[in-house]
Design an enzyme around this catalytic site. Sequence first.
Site, PDB file in Angstrom:
ATOM      1  N   GLY A  72      24.770  67.277  66.341  1.00 53.02           N
ATOM      2  CA  GLY A  72      25.058  66.197  65.392  1.00 53.02           C
ATOM      3  C   GLY A  72      26.509  65.774  65.315  1.00 53.02           C
ATOM      4  N   GLU A 100      24.417  73.920  68.957  1.00 50.40           N
ATOM      5  CA  GLU A 100      23.681  73.350  70.108  1.00 50.40           C
ATOM      6  C   GLU A 100      24.007  71.864  70.145  1.00 50.40           C
ATOM      7  OE1 GLU A 100      19.809  75.026  68.837  1.00 50.40           O
ATOM      8  OE2 GLU A 100      19.394  73.031  68.042  1.00 50.40           O
ATOM      9  N   ARG A 142      25.326  65.185  72.267  1.00 53.22           N
ATOM     10  CA  ARG A 142      26.067  63.925  72.388  1.00 53.22           C
ATOM     11  C   ARG A 142      27.569  64.151  72.618  1.00 53.22           C
ATOM     12  NH1 ARG A 142      24.346  59.204  70.200  1.00 53.22           N
ATOM     13  NH2 ARG A 142      22.920  60.331  68.852  1.00 53.22           N
ATOM     14  N   CYS A 199      13.299  40.012  79.720  1.00 51.02           N
ATOM     15  CA  CYS A 199      12.844  38.789  79.048  1.00 51.02           C
ATOM     16  C   CYS A 199      12.543  39.079  77.578  1.00 51.02           C
ATOM     17  CB  CYS A 199      11.608  38.256  79.746  1.00 51.02           C
ATOM     18  SG  CYS A 199      11.914  37.919  81.478  1.00 51.02           S
ATOM     19  N   TYR A 245      22.234  60.395  75.767  1.00 48.47           N
ATOM     20  CA  TYR A 245      21.159  59.532  75.261  1.00 48.47           C
ATOM     21  C   TYR A 245      21.242  58.139  75.899  1.00 48.47           C
ATOM     22  CZ  TYR A 245      21.045  63.401  72.000  1.00 48.47           C
ATOM     23  OH  TYR A 245      20.997  64.666  71.464  1.00 48.47           O
TER      24      TYR A 245
END
Length: 399
Positions: free
Chosen positions: A234, A272, A275, A350, A379
């Site tokens: 986080g 853990e 990001r 599109c 991510y």
Amino acid sequence: METVEKKSAVETYIEQRKSSDSEPICAYVYDLELLKEHATSIKESLPSFCRFYYAVKANPARELLQTLEPIVDGFEVASIGEIGKVSNVSGKPMLFGGPGKKDSEIENAMDHNVEYFNVESFHELNRMNYIAKQNEVTLPVLLRVNLSENVSESNIRMSGVPSQFGVDERDVQDLIKKAMELQNIDVRGFHYHAMSNNLDAHAHVRFVEMCIEKSLAWRDEYELNNPIIDIGGGVGINYWNPDQPFDWETLATGLSQCETAYKDENLTLFLEIGRYVTAECGSYVAEVLDVKTNHSEHYAVIRGGSHHLRFPAAWKISQPFSIYPIDEWRYPFERPEITDTKVTVAGELCTPNDVLVRKEYVNRLRAGDVLVFEYAGAYGWTISHHDFLSHPHPEHVYI
Ligand SMILES: Cc1ncc(COP(=O)(O)O)c(C=O)c1O
């Protein structure tokens, strides 16, 4: 946004690619040296009661796992697929989390280097015990807690709000009692992954203190062994303002202060992180196919889009980017260009949702220039819907 100035892995790639191929550029480019340096500095900043695990879901590419392998203490995995990817490159321990573990995954994980299993519900606890009994083993588990309090202002919260993750804090005592009754379950600690992309390091430290306090209270109440306290990931990337990144030093200092404050408790703290480990080492690089003005707003259309980098569309933000100017122009007619204005960068799909940058200022942008989307190493590719419209996939380059 600034024009790219210093020679980087991305620049090297663009120069080589431009000299050898006329197809528009579209690639993920990873700087493995940067990843190594960044992960090493995270590891070195942590006090000795911390274990640094990499959350594989952020980016499971083999080259990244191999680079991280000598640095991290282990890996957080959430599927048998991730267990396989880690096992291919490392013998280091794994933590197995995720809210929807299948029986076959639990069984398979027992044959790999999975050190701890997260328990996400009462039913999952029963299933783990059942499977462990059939296999005549005892499973070491961490009980995942959905805290009652909200712990940060981050974009996504898994604490203080209803969610599919873990067990409501108000039910944790029942979960501990239940787990202690089961013969093939060994309660080794608690798991608290509670937020995504938190940018407030002080809030993160307060969260860690809260996790420690709660874990110690349950340890004392149920005479558990000294618990492992998994504070999850986080740690955020400031996509809105990259010049003001998450203050890692404040978190590292806070962790050291916790180590000192709780030195008699013999605790182990697991981090853990996904990001924050890999975002910066990866760039998504895409050539501008067209520049145009529509209902008075300026658009650039790139070779690529949200099917390769879904993150900014999903969060409705602008991915930070820089412009790599390409001076060659191969057509005999006018080159589309905008100067000193705001642009929306859209992809080749599109759908009007295929947007990577929303009305950001540029000095100059031309068809044929290359956009370098930064912080795309976490991510990015694996959370994107690759085959919508059947365009070719980007190259994946590891430098
Ligand atoms: C259980 C668990 N741990 C760790 C992480 C990694 O989080 P982050 O990438 O925000 O560090 C996640 C992300 O979803 C997670 O679900």
